[in-house]
Design a protein around this motif. Sequence first.
Motif, PDB file in Angstrom:
ATOM      1  N   LEU A  11      -1.630  -5.298   1.515  1.00 49.28           N
ATOM      2  CA  LEU A  11      -0.645  -5.879   2.424  1.00 49.28           C
ATOM      3  C   LEU A  11      -1.240  -6.732   3.548  1.00 49.28           C
ATOM      4  O   LEU A  11      -0.596  -7.700   3.972  1.00 49.28           O
ATOM      5  CB  LEU A  11       0.241  -4.780   3.015  1.00 49.28           C
ATOM      6  CG  LEU A  11       1.332  -4.253   2.083  1.00 49.28           C
ATOM      7  CD1 LEU A  11       2.086  -3.099   2.726  1.00 49.28           C
ATOM      8  CD2 LEU A  11       2.310  -5.369   1.717  1.00 49.28           C
ATOM      9  N   PRO A  12      -2.443  -6.424   4.077  1.00 46.29           N
ATOM     10  CA  PRO A  12      -2.994  -7.303   5.116  1.00 46.29           C
ATOM     11  C   PRO A  12      -3.182  -8.756   4.675  1.00 46.29           C
ATOM     12  O   PRO A  12      -3.332  -9.645   5.519  1.00 46.29           O
ATOM     13  CB  PRO A  12      -4.355  -6.655   5.433  1.00 46.29           C
ATOM     14  CG  PRO A  12      -4.157  -5.219   5.116  1.00 46.29           C
ATOM     15  CD  PRO A  12      -3.259  -5.209   3.910  1.00 46.29           C
ATOM     16  N   PRO A  17      -0.893  -7.249  10.935  1.00 45.30           N
ATOM     17  CA  PRO A  17      -1.255  -5.832  11.030  1.00 45.30           C
ATOM     18  C   PRO A  17      -0.109  -4.929  11.460  1.00 45.30           C
ATOM     19  O   PRO A  17       0.042  -3.816  10.956  1.00 45.30           O
ATOM     20  CB  PRO A  17      -2.375  -5.832  12.086  1.00 45.30           C
ATOM     21  CG  PRO A  17      -2.998  -7.187  11.962  1.00 45.30           C
ATOM     22  CD  PRO A  17      -1.868  -8.110  11.637  1.00 45.30           C
ATOM     23  N   ALA A  18       0.740  -5.410  12.373  1.00 43.26           N
ATOM     24  CA  ALA A  18       1.850  -4.589  12.860  1.00 43.26           C
ATOM     25  C   ALA A  18       2.903  -4.325  11.794  1.00 43.26           C
ATOM     26  O   ALA A  18       3.696  -3.377  11.909  1.00 43.26           O
ATOM     27  CB  ALA A  18       2.506  -5.271  14.064  1.00 43.26           C
ATOM     28  N   VAL A  23       6.413  -2.353   6.171  1.00 41.09           N
ATOM     29  CA  VAL A  23       6.653  -2.986   4.875  1.00 41.09           C
ATOM     30  C   VAL A  23       6.250  -2.037   3.748  1.00 41.09           C
ATOM     31  O   VAL A  23       6.938  -1.928   2.723  1.00 41.09           O
ATOM     32  CB  VAL A  23       5.877  -4.318   4.767  1.00 41.09           C
ATOM     33  CG1 VAL A  23       5.911  -4.865   3.339  1.00 41.09           C
ATOM     34  CG2 VAL A  23       6.473  -5.351   5.722  1.00 41.09           C
ATOM     35  N   HIS A  24       5.154  -1.329   3.941  1.00 39.29           N
ATOM     36  CA  HIS A  24       4.710  -0.337   2.960  1.00 39.29           C
ATOM     37  C   HIS A  24       5.765   0.754   2.786  1.00 39.29           C
ATOM     38  O   HIS A  24       6.041   1.193   1.661  1.00 39.29           O
ATOM     39  CB  HIS A  24       3.386   0.268   3.428  1.00 39.29           C
ATOM     40  CG  HIS A  24       2.790   1.261   2.481  1.00 39.29           C
ATOM     41  ND1 HIS A  24       3.114   2.607   2.522  1.00 39.29           N
ATOM     42  CD2 HIS A  24       1.902   1.115   1.464  1.00 39.29           C
ATOM     43  CE1 HIS A  24       2.438   3.236   1.582  1.00 39.29           C
ATOM     44  NE2 HIS A  24       1.699   2.361   0.927  1.00 39.29           N
ATOM     45  N   ALA A  25       6.385   1.189   3.880  1.00 40.95           N
ATOM     46  CA  ALA A  25       7.383   2.262   3.819  1.00 40.95           C
ATOM     47  C   ALA A  25       8.594   1.842   2.995  1.00 40.95           C
ATOM     48  O   ALA A  25       9.105   2.624   2.181  1.00 40.95           O
ATOM     49  CB  ALA A  25       7.812   2.658   5.234  1.00 40.95           C
ATOM     50  N   VAL A  26       9.070   0.618   3.197  1.00 39.10           N
ATOM     51  CA  VAL A  26      10.237   0.146   2.445  1.00 39.10           C
ATOM     52  C   VAL A  26       9.896   0.016   0.959  1.00 39.10           C
ATOM     53  O   VAL A  26      10.683   0.383   0.082  1.00 39.10           O
ATOM     54  CB  VAL A  26      10.742  -1.194   3.003  1.00 39.10           C
ATOM     55  CG1 VAL A  26      11.847  -1.766   2.112  1.00 39.10           C
ATOM     56  CG2 VAL A  26      11.246  -1.024   4.430  1.00 39.10           C
ATOM     57  N   THR A  27       8.709  -0.513   0.669  1.00 39.18           N
ATOM     58  CA  THR A  27       8.285  -0.673  -0.720  1.00 39.18           C
ATOM     59  C   THR A  27       8.174   0.669  -1.424  1.00 39.18           C
ATOM     60  O   THR A  27       8.638   0.850  -2.559  1.00 39.18           O
ATOM     61  CB  THR A  27       6.935  -1.401  -0.788  1.00 39.18           C
ATOM     62  OG1 THR A  27       7.020  -2.626  -0.059  1.00 39.18           O
ATOM     63  CG2 THR A  27       6.549  -1.692  -2.228  1.00 39.18           C
ATOM     64  N   GLN A  28       7.555   1.632  -0.747  1.00 37.91           N
ATOM     65  CA  GLN A  28       7.408   2.961  -1.333  1.00 37.91           C
ATOM     66  C   GLN A  28       8.737   3.692  -1.433  1.00 37.91           C
ATOM     67  O   GLN A  28       8.910   4.567  -2.289  1.00 37.91           O
ATOM     68  CB  GLN A  28       6.404   3.783  -0.524  1.00 37.91           C
ATOM     69  CG  GLN A  28       4.967   3.297  -0.647  1.00 37.91           C
ATOM     70  CD  GLN A  28       4.477   3.326  -2.089  1.00 37.91           C
ATOM     71  OE1 GLN A  28       4.471   2.304  -2.777  1.00 37.91           O
ATOM     72  NE2 GLN A  28       4.072   4.494  -2.563  1.00 37.91           N
ATOM     73  N   ARG A 161      11.376  -5.676  13.422  1.00 37.10           N
ATOM     74  CA  ARG A 161      12.379  -6.546  12.792  1.00 37.10           C
ATOM     75  C   ARG A 161      12.075  -6.717  11.305  1.00 37.10           C
ATOM     76  O   ARG A 161      11.318  -7.593  10.900  1.00 37.10           O
ATOM     77  CB  ARG A 161      12.412  -7.899  13.500  1.00 37.10           C
ATOM     78  CG  ARG A 161      12.840  -7.806  14.967  1.00 37.10           C
ATOM     79  CD  ARG A 161      12.898  -9.175  15.610  1.00 37.10           C
ATOM     80  NE  ARG A 161      13.326  -9.089  16.997  1.00 37.10           N
ATOM     81  CZ  ARG A 161      13.450 -10.138  17.812  1.00 37.10           C
ATOM     82  NH1 ARG A 161      13.175 -11.354  17.345  1.00 37.10           N
ATOM     83  NH2 ARG A 161      13.836  -9.972  19.057  1.00 37.10           N
ATOM     84  N   PHE A 162      12.682  -5.871  10.508  1.00 38.37           N
ATOM     85  CA  PHE A 162      12.477  -5.939   9.064  1.00 38.37           C
ATOM     86  C   PHE A 162      12.993  -7.257   8.482  1.00 38.37           C
ATOM     87  O   PHE A 162      12.482  -7.735   7.469  1.00 38.37           O
ATOM     88  CB  PHE A 162      13.187  -4.761   8.376  1.00 38.37           C
ATOM     89  CG  PHE A 162      12.501  -3.438   8.564  1.00 38.37           C
ATOM     90  CD1 PHE A 162      11.480  -3.046   7.707  1.00 38.37           C
ATOM     91  CD2 PHE A 162      12.864  -2.586   9.594  1.00 38.37           C
ATOM     92  CE1 PHE A 162      10.840  -1.827   7.858  1.00 38.37           C
ATOM     93  CE2 PHE A 162      12.227  -1.366   9.764  1.00 38.37           C
ATOM     94  CZ  PHE A 162      11.207  -0.985   8.894  1.00 38.37           C
ATOM     95  N   SER A 163      13.998  -7.848   9.121  1.00 35.41           N
ATOM     96  CA  SER A 163      14.580  -9.087   8.605  1.00 35.41           C
ATOM     97  C   SER A 163      13.574 -10.236   8.563  1.00 35.41           C
ATOM     98  O   SER A 163      13.703 -11.150   7.746  1.00 35.41           O
ATOM     99  CB  SER A 163      15.788  -9.493   9.456  1.00 35.41           C
ATOM    100  OG  SER A 163      15.412  -9.691  10.819  1.00 35.41           O
ATOM    101  N   GLU A 164      12.564 -10.198   9.424  1.00 31.14           N
ATOM    102  CA  GLU A 164      11.554 -11.259   9.442  1.00 31.14           C
ATOM    103  C   GLU A 164      10.670 -11.221   8.203  1.00 31.14           C
ATOM    104  O   GLU A 164       9.964 -12.185   7.913  1.00 31.14           O
ATOM    105  CB  GLU A 164      10.695 -11.138  10.703  1.00 31.14           C
ATOM    106  CG  GLU A 164      11.473 -11.390  11.997  1.00 31.14           C
ATOM    107  CD  GLU A 164      10.584 -11.300  13.217  1.00 31.14           C
ATOM    108  OE1 GLU A 164       9.354 -11.069  13.049  1.00 31.14           O
ATOM    109  OE2 GLU A 164      11.105 -11.450  14.340  1.00 31.14           O
ATOM    110  N   TYR A 165      10.698 -10.125   7.478  1.00 30.56           N
ATOM    111  CA  TYR A 165       9.862  -9.965   6.283  1.00 30.56           C
ATOM    112  C   TYR A 165      10.727  -9.778   5.039  1.00 30.56           C
ATOM    113  O   TYR A 165      10.301  -9.153   4.073  1.00 30.56           O
ATOM    114  CB  TYR A 165       8.921  -8.770   6.464  1.00 30.56           C
ATOM    115  CG  TYR A 165       7.952  -8.946   7.604  1.00 30.56           C
ATOM    116  CD1 TYR A 165       6.716  -9.558   7.410  1.00 30.56           C
ATOM    117  CD2 TYR A 165       8.287  -8.533   8.898  1.00 30.56           C
ATOM    118  CE1 TYR A 165       5.833  -9.736   8.468  1.00 30.56           C
ATOM    119  CE2 TYR A 165       7.413  -8.722   9.956  1.00 30.56           C
ATOM    120  CZ  TYR A 165       6.191  -9.319   9.732  1.00 30.56           C
ATOM    121  OH  TYR A 165       5.317  -9.506  10.784  1.00 30.56           O
TER     122      TYR A 165
END
Length: 220
Positions: A11-12, A17-18, A23-28, A161-165
Amino acid sequence: MGGGMILVLLLPLFVSPAAIVPVHAVTQLASNGSRLAFNLSATCWSLIPLYLLGSIVGVTVFSLLLVQLDTRLIPLFIACYLLLSLWSERVDRLMSRFENFFVVGALQSGLGLLVGAPGPLAVTLLYKKLADKEAVIATASLFMLIGNICKITVFVVIGFRFSEYASVLLSTVLGATLGSWLGTRLRAHIPAQLFFPLIKGLLTLMALWILFRSLYQYLN
């Protein structure tokens, strides 16, 4: 096995980094949720309350550390943690001592806020407690799902802000779901004596690469 760790090291390359852990949590969440859906009837529900309580306590305590941590240090923390968990017998012995589902829930979900993929603590304990393979897979998936939900809740509360990703999350969720489907069909054809050394070697190389890359970026 090792998928969450591989993801957190990749992911990096794609996010700041923040954003690595959220993002990992949503994917998992997608990965564990899809795996649980295929094995829901095998879940050992009696183990859930203690693990859930531990998860809530763990994320509450570790979230206090999260808000004070320099986000540039997160990739360094992840890489060091994975290298120690892969190669240090002392760390491995320490992890194996947690035989209580409350403690495992607190550590699994709490540490997950800082390192994304804290290792197979819950799976190790489930293998000791349950005799049925499908029950281990289903219950471990639900455990991880609980941790993912707890982590996402914390990041929502602190204002991430999850929407930014959104585009990255769409790709990773689709990839995780496809990977679960494909992995289910491939895993029976790969011998364990080949698979596990390859995973350990790959994780080690990736962790070292992230470690040196992050150190260079942090110091410069």
